[in-house]
Design a protein around this motif. Structure first.
Motif, PDB file in Angstrom:
ATOM      1  N   GLN A  78       0.969  -1.107   0.060  1.00 31.88           N
ATOM      2  CA  GLN A  78      -0.169   0.104   0.032  1.00 31.88           C
ATOM      3  C   GLN A  78       0.952   1.151   0.023  1.00 31.88           C
ATOM      4  OE1 GLN A  78      -0.648  -2.529   2.487  1.00 31.88           O
ATOM      5  NE2 GLN A  78      -1.572  -3.389   0.451  1.00 31.88           N
ATOM      6  N   PRO A  79       1.118   1.868  -0.980  1.00 30.30           N
ATOM      7  CA  PRO A  79       1.963   2.942  -1.357  1.00 30.30           C
ATOM      8  C   PRO A  79       1.668   4.321  -0.466  1.00 30.30           C
ATOM      9  CG  PRO A  79       1.773   2.040  -3.472  1.00 30.30           C
ATOM     10  CD  PRO A  79       0.807   1.284  -2.405  1.00 30.30           C
ATOM     11  N   GLY A  80       0.275   4.427  -0.246  1.00 31.67           N
ATOM     12  CA  GLY A  80      -0.033   5.368   0.468  1.00 31.67           C
ATOM     13  C   GLY A  80       0.091   5.406   2.229  1.00 31.67           C
ATOM     14  N   PHE A  81       0.656   4.182   2.446  1.00 28.02           N
ATOM     15  CA  PHE A  81       1.145   4.133   3.710  1.00 28.02           C
ATOM     16  C   PHE A  81       2.132   5.124   4.125  1.00 28.02           C
ATOM     17  CE2 PHE A  81      -0.548  -0.296   5.276  1.00 28.02           C
ATOM     18  CZ  PHE A  81      -2.010   0.032   5.005  1.00 28.02           C
ATOM     19  N   VAL A  82       2.993   5.576   3.083  1.00 26.74           N
ATOM     20  CA  VAL A  82       4.091   6.439   3.589  1.00 26.74           C
ATOM     21  C   VAL A  82       3.696   7.487   4.383  1.00 26.74           C
ATOM     22  CG1 VAL A  82       5.459   5.688   1.519  1.00 26.74           C
ATOM     23  CG2 VAL A  82       3.824   7.725   1.379  1.00 26.74           C
ATOM     24  N   GLY A  83       2.305   7.963   4.046  1.00 29.39           N
ATOM     25  CA  GLY A  83       1.596   9.186   4.943  1.00 29.39           C
ATOM     26  C   GLY A  83       1.808   8.804   6.426  1.00 29.39           C
ATOM     27  N   GLU A  84       1.164   7.720   6.771  1.00 29.95           N
ATOM     28  CA  GLU A  84       1.174   7.006   8.092  1.00 29.95           C
ATOM     29  C   GLU A  84       2.442   6.797   8.586  1.00 29.95           C
ATOM     30  OE1 GLU A  84      -2.024   4.076   8.359  1.00 29.95           O
ATOM     31  OE2 GLU A  84      -2.523   4.643   6.391  1.00 29.95           O
ATOM     32  N   TYR A  85       3.271   5.988   8.170  1.00 30.40           N
ATOM     33  CA  TYR A  85       4.524   5.672   8.343  1.00 30.40           C
ATOM     34  C   TYR A  85       5.461   6.912   8.679  1.00 30.40           C
ATOM     35  CZ  TYR A  85       3.324   0.746   7.500  1.00 30.40           C
ATOM     36  OH  TYR A  85       2.588  -0.435   7.635  1.00 30.40           O
ATOM     37  N   SER A  86       5.536   7.753   7.803  1.00 30.50           N
ATOM     38  CA  SER A  86       6.250   8.989   7.901  1.00 30.50           C
ATOM     39  C   SER A  86       6.065   9.776   9.221  1.00 30.50           C
ATOM     40  CB  SER A  86       6.259   9.739   6.658  1.00 30.50           C
ATOM     41  OG  SER A  86       5.068  10.742   6.760  1.00 30.50           O
ATOM     42  N   ARG A  87       4.956   9.574   9.863  1.00 34.45           N
ATOM     43  CA  ARG A  87       4.518  10.277  10.929  1.00 34.45           C
ATOM     44  C   ARG A  87       4.960   9.446  12.340  1.00 34.45           C
ATOM     45  NH1 ARG A  87      -0.723  10.840   8.039  1.00 34.45           N
ATOM     46  NH2 ARG A  87      -1.634   8.982   9.140  1.00 34.45           N
ATOM     47  N   TRP A  88       5.419   8.295  12.241  1.00 34.21           N
ATOM     48  CA  TRP A  88       5.648   7.782  13.567  1.00 34.21           C
ATOM     49  C   TRP A  88       6.673   6.456  13.342  1.00 34.21           C
ATOM     50  CZ3 TRP A  88       3.643   3.399  12.248  1.00 34.21           C
ATOM     51  CH2 TRP A  88       2.272   3.246  11.679  1.00 34.21           C
ATOM     52  N   ALA A  89       6.869   6.053  12.279  1.00 36.47           N
ATOM     53  CA  ALA A  89       7.750   4.862  12.125  1.00 36.47           C
ATOM     54  C   ALA A  89       8.989   4.694  12.553  1.00 36.47           C
ATOM     55  CB  ALA A  89       7.694   4.144  10.446  1.00 36.47           C
ATOM     56  N   ALA A  90       9.758   5.976  12.444  1.00 38.88           N
ATOM     57  CA  ALA A  90      11.029   6.216  13.124  1.00 38.88           C
ATOM     58  C   ALA A  90      11.142   5.973  14.555  1.00 38.88           C
ATOM     59  CB  ALA A  90      11.592   7.411  12.483  1.00 38.88           C
ATOM     60  N   ASP A  91       9.867   6.484  15.128  1.00 40.43           N
ATOM     61  CA  ASP A  91       9.758   6.299  16.532  1.00 40.43           C
ATOM     62  C   ASP A  91       9.920   4.689  16.725  1.00 40.43           C
ATOM     63  OD1 ASP A  91       9.863   9.101  17.088  1.00 40.43           O
ATOM     64  OD2 ASP A  91       7.796   9.293  16.910  1.00 40.43           O
ATOM     65  N   ARG A  92       9.000   4.127  16.311  1.00 38.77           N
ATOM     66  CA  ARG A  92       8.844   2.640  16.357  1.00 38.77           C
ATOM     67  C   ARG A  92      10.144   1.864  16.216  1.00 38.77           C
ATOM     68  NH1 ARG A  92       5.145   4.546  18.292  1.00 38.77           N
ATOM     69  NH2 ARG A  92       2.587   4.272  17.701  1.00 38.77           N
ATOM     70  N   LEU A  93      10.938   2.086  15.155  1.00 39.66           N
ATOM     71  CA  LEU A  93      11.698   1.140  14.762  1.00 39.66           C
ATOM     72  C   LEU A  93      13.210   1.771  14.845  1.00 39.66           C
ATOM     73  CD1 LEU A  93      10.145   0.149  11.189  1.00 39.66           C
ATOM     74  CD2 LEU A  93      10.194  -1.120  13.253  1.00 39.66           C
ATOM     75  N   GLY A  94      13.563   3.025  14.906  1.00 43.24           N
ATOM     76  CA  GLY A  94      14.706   3.773  15.147  1.00 43.24           C
ATOM     77  C   GLY A  94      15.258   4.061  13.890  1.00 43.24           C
ATOM     78  N   PRO A  95      16.477   4.591  13.615  1.00 42.63           N
ATOM     79  CA  PRO A  95      16.940   5.414  12.323  1.00 42.63           C
ATOM     80  C   PRO A  95      17.331   3.988  11.393  1.00 42.63           C
ATOM     81  CG  PRO A  95      18.595   5.483  14.071  1.00 42.63           C
ATOM     82  CD  PRO A  95      17.318   5.089  14.778  1.00 42.63           C
ATOM     83  N   THR A  96      17.696   2.955  11.743  1.00 40.28           N
ATOM     84  CA  THR A  96      18.307   2.045  10.869  1.00 40.28           C
ATOM     85  C   THR A  96      17.173   1.165  10.308  1.00 40.28           C
ATOM     86  OG1 THR A  96      20.277   1.900  12.006  1.00 40.28           O
ATOM     87  CG2 THR A  96      19.764   0.033  10.656  1.00 40.28           C
ATOM     88  N   ARG A  97      16.308   0.454  11.181  1.00 38.80           N
ATOM     89  CA  ARG A  97      15.364  -0.412  10.712  1.00 38.80           C
ATOM     90  C   ARG A  97      14.302   0.278   9.870  1.00 38.80           C
ATOM     91  NH1 ARG A  97      13.010  -3.821  15.517  1.00 38.80           N
ATOM     92  NH2 ARG A  97      13.280  -1.960  16.623  1.00 38.80           N
ATOM     93  N   VAL A  98      14.069   1.703  10.080  1.00 39.04           N
ATOM     94  CA  VAL A  98      13.016   2.443   9.367  1.00 39.04           C
ATOM     95  C   VAL A  98      13.354   2.518   7.869  1.00 39.04           C
ATOM     96  CG1 VAL A  98      14.262   4.793   9.325  1.00 39.04           C
ATOM     97  CG2 VAL A  98      11.581   4.494   9.429  1.00 39.04           C
ATOM     98  N   LEU A  99      14.609   2.346   7.366  1.00 37.12           N
ATOM     99  CA  LEU A  99      15.181   2.253   6.192  1.00 37.12           C
ATOM    100  C   LEU A  99      14.608   0.938   5.415  1.00 37.12           C
ATOM    101  CD1 LEU A  99      18.778   3.042   6.248  1.00 37.12           C
ATOM    102  CD2 LEU A  99      16.893   4.642   5.766  1.00 37.12           C
ATOM    103  N   ASN A 100      13.862  -0.005   6.066  1.00 36.08           N
ATOM    104  CA  ASN A 100      13.436  -1.185   5.586  1.00 36.08           C
ATOM    105  C   ASN A 100      11.835  -1.154   5.443  1.00 36.08           C
ATOM    106  OD1 ASN A 100      16.229  -2.333   5.680  1.00 36.08           O
ATOM    107  ND2 ASN A 100      15.555  -3.294   7.675  1.00 36.08           N
ATOM    108  N   VAL A 101      11.355  -0.034   5.541  1.00 38.27           N
ATOM    109  CA  VAL A 101       9.819   0.020   5.368  1.00 38.27           C
ATOM    110  C   VAL A 101       9.452   0.650   4.078  1.00 38.27           C
ATOM    111  CG1 VAL A 101       7.764   1.296   6.228  1.00 38.27           C
ATOM    112  CG2 VAL A 101       9.694   0.978   7.842  1.00 38.27           C
ATOM    113  N   LEU A 102       8.452  -0.233   3.477  1.00 42.21           N
ATOM    114  CA  LEU A 102       8.112   0.140   2.148  1.00 42.21           C
ATOM    115  C   LEU A 102       9.214   0.396   1.066  1.00 42.21           C
ATOM    116  CD1 LEU A 102       4.864   2.324   2.683  1.00 42.21           C
ATOM    117  CD2 LEU A 102       5.021  -0.350   2.679  1.00 42.21           C
ATOM    118  N   PRO A 103      10.113  -0.848   1.083  1.00 44.69           N
ATOM    119  CA  PRO A 103      11.293  -0.658   0.103  1.00 44.69           C
ATOM    120  C   PRO A 103      10.674  -0.885  -1.363  1.00 44.69           C
ATOM    121  CG  PRO A 103      11.384  -2.821   0.844  1.00 44.69           C
ATOM    122  CD  PRO A 103      10.151  -2.217   1.908  1.00 44.69           C
TER     123      PRO A 103
END
Length: 563
Positions: free
Chosen positions: A409-434
């Motif tokens: 779901q490409p539109g999830f970038v809107g949601e993930y950009s708001r809090w995914a870095a908090d959930r996963l930290g700066p390294t794992r967040v690079l693995n989100v929706l590749p």
């Protein structure tokens, strides 16, 4: 540009598919206007002729006219046509329900509380108040709410407000009393009640804990469900969708679809993913798949299983703990043994398996199960991972190697950009929706929305988000991890051909060519010639399913000159 060659009758190669009409002279409608075919041999056309529900000629207007003659109905396309857009992951009944409840998307907590107060004033005491779509990522601080926030404005009404992901709910004390939830209530095996320091529940329920409340709510009647389903289907065709993949449909929902089909009230094509657990799975496994009902209008040949929860609710199952909650690693909604059993049974009966897996551990479990229990013909199974949100580096290449489809779901970038870095930290967040990495590896991405578990259900937002890596509201500026942007043509393919392939329908759908079903989405402009940041501003002017317009946007009123 060289003149387009009109292909008359082609042999139809897909097993089990109807052959194209025998003569192009039988054409009854010609659509005229710019047409993006996504056919590599003929990428553009000016006219397309239809006999019944299939394309019988395509090319320049002159060439098509010379083949089909002049005594046919001609329809001028109000824009630029592309192959019918598909959404590879929807929840139709939830969309219908959403249209009847409070829409809480992008609202601040204070705004939500105000809406609940207004609804409480309009309803008699004891009536349930429902809403959906809130996301604490819009709030500062971005923390989960509590029952106390709702108790002060709706003390006499049970309130259930589902988070945008559909995997958690914010409820008030009245709702918890109705459900018998107290400090002594234990967490269900696949759920969690968030608690205050004294152990009492806060009013936040995650995954299976939500069922504690929903099971005591008034159940919708069959008439309610049918009304909601038809409202959702009408919305889909307004969005320009000609086919949807409905994820996790139970026996009652399947019956509703069949009833609509029999009554001629199914306006677009539906690929059903039956619920892969309980009575639905048992009954479906006892019968053969139904891959083409109503001349390719309805297909029932797959299961959807739930392996984990959602990232925003910290229910997605991770290989390592959550960065912002080190004691949590997510939830297991289906065990490995249950998954293996379902995969083996589905393979034996000829069903596809589509696994909801958001966290990297859940994705690895799905890939392992498909590889170990899918049998020798993995490519033929077309197993899918729904969402595939956090993919560990060690697993990314496995999608292409195992020929597992990423239903993202490409539109999830809107949601993930708001809090995914908090959930996963700066390294794992690079693995989100590749997205770009998956496509470059040779994997197939079938794009969808998961609406209403998303900011938007419009396929134009899907197009915009996959190209720009920005969400429905245009944030973040420049795109979230822009190295994963995908060009417009490949994105269109992910929204047309790839969902068709993921549903075993690529010989009929996804490309406009002779012999294929005449499904078209007409847009206000050619997306390939539209600036990326303006893609979400395109509009749908017509939706055509099987050569029949099922939606036409009202014509713009003529401009008037000032006095």
């Amino acid at each position: 540009m060289a003149p387009f060659r009109v292909l008359l009758v082609l042999p139809f190669l897909a097993a089990g598919c109807s052959p194209p009409p025998a003569r192009t002279a039988a054409a009854d409608t010609v659509f005229v206007g710019p047409i993006v075919t996504l056919d590599e041999n003929r990428p553009m056309a000016d006219a397309l002729a239809v006999a019944g529900d299939r394309v019988v000629a395509i090319g320049s207007e002159t060439e098509v006219a010379s083949v089909v003659g002049g005594n046919v109905r001609r329809v001028r396309l109000p824009g630029v046509a592309v192959p019918g857009l598909a959404d590879a992951h929807v929840h139709a009944l939830a969309v219908g329900a959403q249209l009847e409840m409070l829409d809480l998307r992008a609202l601040q907590k204070e705004e939500i509380v105000r809406l609940v107060a207004e609804r409480a004033q309009a309803l008699p005491p004891g009536a349930w108040i429902e809403g959906r779509g809130w996301d604490q990522g819009f709030w500062r601080p971005a923390v989960f709410p509590t029952a106390a926030d709702l108790d002060r404005v709706a003390p006499q009404h049970p309130v259930v407000l589902t988070r945008i992901d559909g995997h958690s709910a914010w409820v008030n004390s009245q709702a918890m009393r109705a459900a018998g939830i107290t400090r002594a209530t234990r967490d269900p095996d696949a759920g969690r009640l968030l608690r205050l320091p004294d152990g009492s529940p806060t009013g936040m329920l995650v995954d299976d804990a939500v069922d504690l409340v929903t099971k005591v709510m008034p159940a919708p009647t069959r008439a309610d469900l049918m009304r909601r389903l038809e409202a959702a289907l009408a919305q889909y065709v307004r969005w320009g969708l000609t086919s949807i993949h409905d994820a996790g449909v139970d026996l009652r929902g399947i019956e509703l679809y069949k009833e609509l089909l029999a009554a001629g009230r199914l306006p677009l094509r539906v690929y059903v993913m039956a619920r892969g657990s309980g009575a639905t799975a048992s009954q479906m496994l006892a019968q053969a798949p139904e891959p083409s009902l109503g001349d390719h209008r309805l297909a029932i040949r797959s299961f959807k299983v739930m392996l984990d929860g959602a990232l925003g609710s910290r229910g997605a199952q991770l290989l390592e703990p959550y960065t912002d909650a080190p004691a949590e690693e997510g939830l297991v909604l289906m065990s490995d043994a249950e998954l293996a059993s379902l995969v083996r049974g589905a393979v034996t009966r000829g069903y596809q398996v589509n696994a909801h897996a958001i966290g990297d551990r859940a994705i690895r479990r799905a890939l392992d199960a498909f590889e170990q229990h899918g049998g020798p013909d993995l490519a033929g199974r077309r197993f899918r991972i729904e969402h595939a949100s956090v993919i560990d580096d060690a697993d990314l290449l496995r999608f292409a190697r195992l020929q597992v489809i990423a239903s993202m779901q490409p539109g999830f970038v809107g949601e993930y950009s708001r809090w995914a870095a908090d959930r996963l930290g700066p390294t794992r967040v690079l693995n989100v929706l590749p997205s770009a990495e998956l496509l470059e590896s040779g994997a197939i991405i079938a794009a969808g929305t998961d609406y209403p578990a998303a900011d938007s259900g419009s396929p134009l937002v899907t197009l915009y988000s996959m190209v720009t890596r920005m969400g429905a509201r245009g944030a973040p500026a420049g795109g979230w991890h822009p190295e994963q942007k995908v060009d417009v043509t490949r994105t269109l393919r992910a929204m047309t051909w790839a969902p068709a392939f993921a549903a075993f329908q690529e010989q009929d759908l996804g490309v406009l060519a002779v012999g294929r079903l005449a499904d078209l989405t007409v847009l206000s402009a050619d997306p390939r010639d539209t600036a990326p940041e303006r893609l979400k501003d395109l509009s749908v002017t017509m939706t055509i399913v099987g050569g029949v317009p099922v939606f036409e946007a009202p014509a713009a009123p003529p401009a008037t000159s000032g006095s």
